[in-house]
Write an enzyme that holds these catalytic residues in place. Structure first.
Site, short mmCIF file in Angstrom:
data_model
loop_
_atom_site.label_atom_id
_atom_site.label_comp_id
_atom_site.label_asym_id
_atom_site.label_seq_id
_atom_site.Cartn_x
_atom_site.Cartn_y
_atom_site.Cartn_z
N GLY A 202 0.83 -1.21 0.00
CA GLY A 202 0.00 0.00 0.00
C GLY A 202 0.85 1.25 0.00
O GLY A 202 2.07 1.19 -0.18
N ASN A 203 0.21 2.38 0.18
CA ASN A 203 0.96 3.64 0.27
C ASN A 203 0.29 4.55 1.29
O ASN A 203 -0.74 4.20 1.86
CB ASN A 203 1.06 4.30 -1.11
CG ASN A 203 -0.31 4.61 -1.69
OD1 ASN A 203 -1.04 5.44 -1.15
ND2 ASN A 203 -0.67 3.91 -2.76
N ARG A 204 0.90 5.71 1.51
CA ARG A 204 0.47 6.55 2.64
C ARG A 204 -0.63 7.55 2.30
O ARG A 204 -0.96 8.40 3.12
CB ARG A 204 1.68 7.30 3.20
CG ARG A 204 2.75 6.36 3.74
CD ARG A 204 3.89 7.14 4.34
NE ARG A 204 3.47 7.97 5.42
CZ ARG A 204 3.87 9.22 5.60
NH1 ARG A 204 4.69 9.79 4.74
NH2 ARG A 204 3.44 9.90 6.64
N SER A 205 -1.19 7.46 1.13
CA SER A 205 -2.23 8.43 0.77
C SER A 205 -3.42 8.34 1.73
O SER A 205 -3.91 7.26 2.02
CB SER A 205 -2.70 8.14 -0.66
OG SER A 205 -3.82 8.93 -0.94
#
Ligand code: CTP
Length: 405
Positions: A202-205
């Site tokens: 995933g990512n931090r958005s």
């Protein structure tokens, strides 16, 4: 436009039926909130049939949709007609013990009141002081007119005619609904690419900026489909309640692609704010992976489809496509250069570029970005709350495509 019409208990309520009719004929969505007392003059059935929306006076109806604040939050304009001396006093005091009161406290929209009462009540210092308070808060006042009143007396206190209230009310928001008639798609959040049933890449958005882009469009009159990948806690709350926003959930990049492509078929504008993972795991495991017997783990990744590229390829005539790019850069020049290169690669009409670092951009309430057009010119720079930045994006969209038809 989303218009809330509050009706308080005066005989002039019968004239408000015509006001609601004028708003409906002009294409607005109208929600009527009568006070309990006003129902003695005009009943629920009249308001429901004329506004074509359900009508309630109570904060305890439709609690699941948080109706006591949802209507106020969604409103582009609130009109209170007739506004009795009692309702004006309650507004001045900020009372919130009925649905109209809570709605008025929850709204950021312009509020227009059309007072109606006997001359003595209008002239009373208490009423005049309340009016001064309300005017001081930016409430617009239409009337009252001078003329015959219901008691056979005559003087100031008569509610202005519906046509006059209609014109005055719309004048307070002219220019605000500049996206009315547009269908827009906004993607937001970070995709999650499954590794096994419990793990993902995933990512931090947080999804906040995209949600603000969607809400800004809805507030300015557009119909919005918001395709949301993973977002932070509570980030979708206001959008899910907004009557002009439809939220569609998506998990991984390919799901997001399918949802966006589906929604884009009849959209005038597509804004891709989502942080789409560039890669996904080639073969996600159906079973939970175990570390037993394995020193290391190698995941084979394959590239995800470029959603923007697909949208550009299949775009319908007149459709405007906007990309977002989060870049790391040491100087503004470097940021602009990276943005230009990406804008050209993507071929989009507009690219909003913002600088990110481990502590900047993602989870903060504020944002700063610059917007490149299809000549790679910097056409806007916006800094401030994510809401302000979202409005700057729509200003840029309108500048390239002209006003909505
Ligand atoms: N985007 C997309 N499909 C992808 C990746 C990104 O549509 N598979 C969109 C994003 O929603 C965003 C824009 O492309 O609007 C730029 O995203 P970014 O991640 O910066 O672009 P990449 O194509 O990943 O560029 P690079 O890896 O070269 O930085």
């Amino acid at each position: 436009m989303f218009v809330v019409v509050g009706v308080s208990g005066g005989i002039a309520a019968y004239k408000t039926v015509h006001l609601v009719r004028l708003l409906i004929l002009a294409g607005h969505e109208v929600h009527v909130i009568p006070t309990q007392d006003s129902l003695r003059f005009v009943g629920t059935s009249t308001w429901e049939s004329i506004s074509r929306n359900a009508v309630t006076t109570s904060v305890h109806d439709d609690v699941a949709r948080v109706r006591h604040v949802a209507l106020g939050q969604a409103a582009d304009l609130v009109i209170v007609a007739p506004a009795t001396a009692n309702t004006l006093a309650r507004m001045a005091a900020g009372l919130a013990d009925n649905l109209l009161g809570t709605t008025l406290l929850a709204t950021a929209a312009p509020v227009v009141v059309a007072p109606a009462m006997h001359t003595e009540m209008w002239s009373h210092p208490a009423t005049q002081q309340n009016m001064a308070t309300l005017r001081g808060r930016g409430v617009h006042v239409v009337g009252p007119a001078d003329g015959p009143l219901t008691g056979g007396d005559s003087g100031p206190g008569r509610m202005s005619e519906p046509e006059e209230i209609f014109e005055a009310a719309l004048a307070t928001v002219s220019g605000d609904a500049d996206l009315a008639g547009l269908r827009v798609v906004v993607s937001t959040g970070g995709t999650r690419e499954p590794i096994d049933p419990v793990r993902f890449l995933g990512n931090r958005s947080s999804g906040r900026q995209g949600v603000e882009v969607a809400l800004a469009a809805a507030r300015r009159g557009a119909r919005v489909r918001l395709v949301a990948a993973h977002v932070g806690d509570g980030v979708l709350a206001e959008a899910s309640r907004h009557p002009r926003v439809e939220v569609v959930r998506a998990g991984a990049a390919v799901e997001l692609r399918d949802a966006v492509v589906d929604a884009a078929v009849d959209a005038d504008v597509v804004v891709m704010v989502a942080a789409v993972a560039d890669y996904r795991v080639l073969e996600a495991s159906d079973e939970k992976l175990s570390k037993r017997g394995q020193e290391g783990l190698t995941l084979e990744l394959v590239q995800n489809p470029d959603i923007l590229a697909g949208l550009m390829q299949d775009r319908r005539p007149g459709q405007t496509i906007v990309g977002f790019a989060a870049e790391t850069a040491d100087t503004v020049d470097e940021l602009v250069a990276k943005g230009r290169a990406k804008r050209r690669r993507k071929g989009v009409d507009l690219l909003a570029v913002n600088e990110v670092g481990w502590v900047k951009g993602f989870e903060s309430a504020d944002n700063a970005l610059l917007i490149l057009d299809d000549h790679d010119d910097v056409v806007a720079q916006a800094q401030g709350s994510k809401r302000d930045v979202a409005d700057a994006v729509w200003d840029a969209v309108l500048a390239v495509r002209g006003p909505a038809q």
